[in-house]
Design a protein around this motif. Structure first.
Motif, PDB file in Angstrom:
ATOM      1  N   LEU A  20      -4.088  12.864  -4.789  1.00 22.78           N
ATOM      2  CA  LEU A  20      -4.003  12.460  -4.228  1.00 22.78           C
ATOM      3  C   LEU A  20      -4.026  10.567  -5.206  1.00 22.78           C
ATOM      4  N   ALA A  21      -2.819   9.556  -4.866  1.00 18.03           N
ATOM      5  CA  ALA A  21      -2.674   8.384  -5.469  1.00 18.03           C
ATOM      6  C   ALA A  21      -2.921   7.134  -4.052  1.00 18.03           C
ATOM      7  N   ARG A  22      -3.474   6.479  -4.967  1.00 13.88           N
ATOM      8  CA  ARG A  22      -3.543   5.006  -3.662  1.00 13.88           C
ATOM      9  C   ARG A  22      -3.322   4.397  -4.306  1.00 13.88           C
ATOM     10  N   ARG A  23      -2.015   3.260  -4.221  1.00 13.93           N
ATOM     11  CA  ARG A  23      -2.037   1.903  -4.999  1.00 13.93           C
ATOM     12  C   ARG A  23      -1.834   0.832  -4.066  1.00 13.93           C
ATOM     13  N   ARG A  24      -2.550  -0.261  -4.258  1.00 10.34           N
ATOM     14  CA  ARG A  24      -1.932  -1.726  -3.425  1.00 10.34           C
ATOM     15  C   ARG A  24      -2.633  -2.337  -4.436  1.00 10.34           C
ATOM     16  N   ARG A  25      -2.014  -3.701  -3.843  1.00  9.24           N
ATOM     17  CA  ARG A  25      -2.287  -5.079  -4.791  1.00  9.24           C
ATOM     18  C   ARG A  25      -2.800  -5.476  -3.319  1.00  9.24           C
TER      19      ARG A  25
ATOM     20  N   LEU B 200       1.218  -1.497  -0.196  1.00  7.28           N
ATOM     21  CA  LEU B 200       0.224  -0.442  -0.240  1.00  7.28           C
ATOM     22  C   LEU B 200       0.650   1.012   0.519  1.00  7.28           C
ATOM     23  N   GLU B 201       0.384   2.237  -0.871  1.00  4.86           N
ATOM     24  CA  GLU B 201       1.401   3.425  -0.843  1.00  4.86           C
ATOM     25  C   GLU B 201       0.280   4.698  -1.472  1.00  4.86           C
ATOM     26  N   VAL B 202       0.162   5.657  -0.097  1.00  2.00           N
ATOM     27  CA  VAL B 202      -1.087   6.531  -1.072  1.00  2.00           C
ATOM     28  C   VAL B 202       0.351   8.008  -0.325  1.00  2.00           C
ATOM     29  N   LYS B 203      -0.312   8.684  -1.507  1.00  2.00           N
ATOM     30  CA  LYS B 203       1.054  10.420  -1.742  1.00  2.00           C
ATOM     31  C   LYS B 203       0.032  11.069  -2.879  1.00  2.00           C
TER      32      LYS B 203
ATOM     33  N   ALA C 104      -3.758  -1.726  -8.381  1.00  4.34           N
ATOM     34  CA  ALA C 104      -5.009  -0.452  -8.384  1.00  4.34           C
ATOM     35  C   ALA C 104      -4.429   0.147  -8.088  1.00  4.34           C
ATOM     36  N   THR C 105      -5.064   1.252  -8.671  1.00  4.21           N
ATOM     37  CA  THR C 105      -4.394   2.953  -8.329  1.00  4.21           C
ATOM     38  C   THR C 105      -5.307   3.672  -8.250  1.00  4.21           C
TER      39      THR C 105
END
Length: 262
Positions: free
Chosen positions: A147-152, A125-128, A163-164
């Motif tokens: 704001l981008a939320r990347r997660r597997r 998970l990455e949020v930035k 998904a992002t």
């Protein structure tokens, strides 16, 4: 070595112009399609097929390579070649974003995992905050930063999608959406709490072969394609409030749609 059971595989056609290894692949494919070899079941070994058809090991290996390239089978080192399981998750487009799921505190992924009895998990998970790319900017109404939320996503420990989500900063900054865990119901529940009641979604879907990075991220076997889906969420005022760029392992999903007749 005992012969293969009668009726499982046929004989080669010496008069055919089709290469021998392709004929063997055709027969194995048909046997899989007819359920003679079920999901997860091991195919006859190289030695068994060499004896049955009277061909070389290289010919049999070439046949296996065709089926692997089609995503029908996978090889396990030292164990053999196995029929790949069929897609376990059915994504029902008309139901997966239903408000009742959010009100129950469930995201769409959790609902789908529950339906097949699998254990859902999110990692990487990455949020930035970041500059919006041209396509995302256009879809969100020419915003400059998002704001981008990347997660597997994983099912039973297996990566199945990456998904992002991109959201306008004036909506997401300083809210629970910017937190690693946005809370029950996910970001769509938070958007509605912020006054952006969701009205509809638009999706674009295409199938393609994965990039090397996608192969690593989703741990894809050779020959398995991906489903690339871009979804835009709109509120009741017609404003686009999220763009979600998703890459899914094609052997993990069935995309199901219900369409009106009029």
């Amino acid at each position: 070595m005992s012969p293969l059971p009668s009726g499982i595989l046929g004989d080669l056609d010496p008069t055919s112009d089709r290469a021998v290894f392709r004929q063997i692949a055709d027969q194995l494919r048909e046997a899989i399609d007819r359920g003679r070899f079920r999901e997860g079941e091991k195919l006859p070994s190289e030695a068994e097929l060499v004896e049955h058809y009277g061909v070389s090991r290289m010919t049999v290996r070439n046949s296996f390579s065709i089926l692997q390239g089609e995503g029908l089978v996978h090889a396990e080192h030292g164990k053999g070649v196995f029929v790949r399981p069929r897609p376990p998750v059915r994504r029902l487009a008309s139901d997966r974003f239903a408000r009742r799921h959010r009100e129950q505190g469930k995201s769409a992924f959790i609902v789908e995992a529950d339906a097949v009895g699998s254990h859902p998990q999110v990692d990487s998970l990455e949020v930035k905050e970041e500059k919006a790319g041209p396509d995302v900017s256009a879809r969100l109404g020419s915003v400059r930063r998002v704001l981008a939320r990347r997660r597997r996503y994983l099912l039973d420990g297996r990566p199945v999608e990456f998904a992002t989500s991109y959201l306008p900063l004036d909506i997401a900054r300083g809210t629970p959406i910017a937190e690693p865990n946005p809370g029950p119901g996910g970001i769509y529940a938070r958007l509605e709490e912020l006054g952006h009641r969701l009205d509809h979604f638009e999706e674009e879907i295409r199938a393609r072969m994965p990039s090397p990075d996608e192969v690593r991220t989703l741990r894809l076997a050779s020959g398995v394609p991906v489903i690339h889906l871009i979804r835009t969420a709109f509120d009741t005022k017609g404003r686009p409030v999220e763009v979600c760029d998703t890459v899914m392992a094609a052997d993990a999903y069935v995309l199901s749609y219900q369409l009106p007749a009029t």
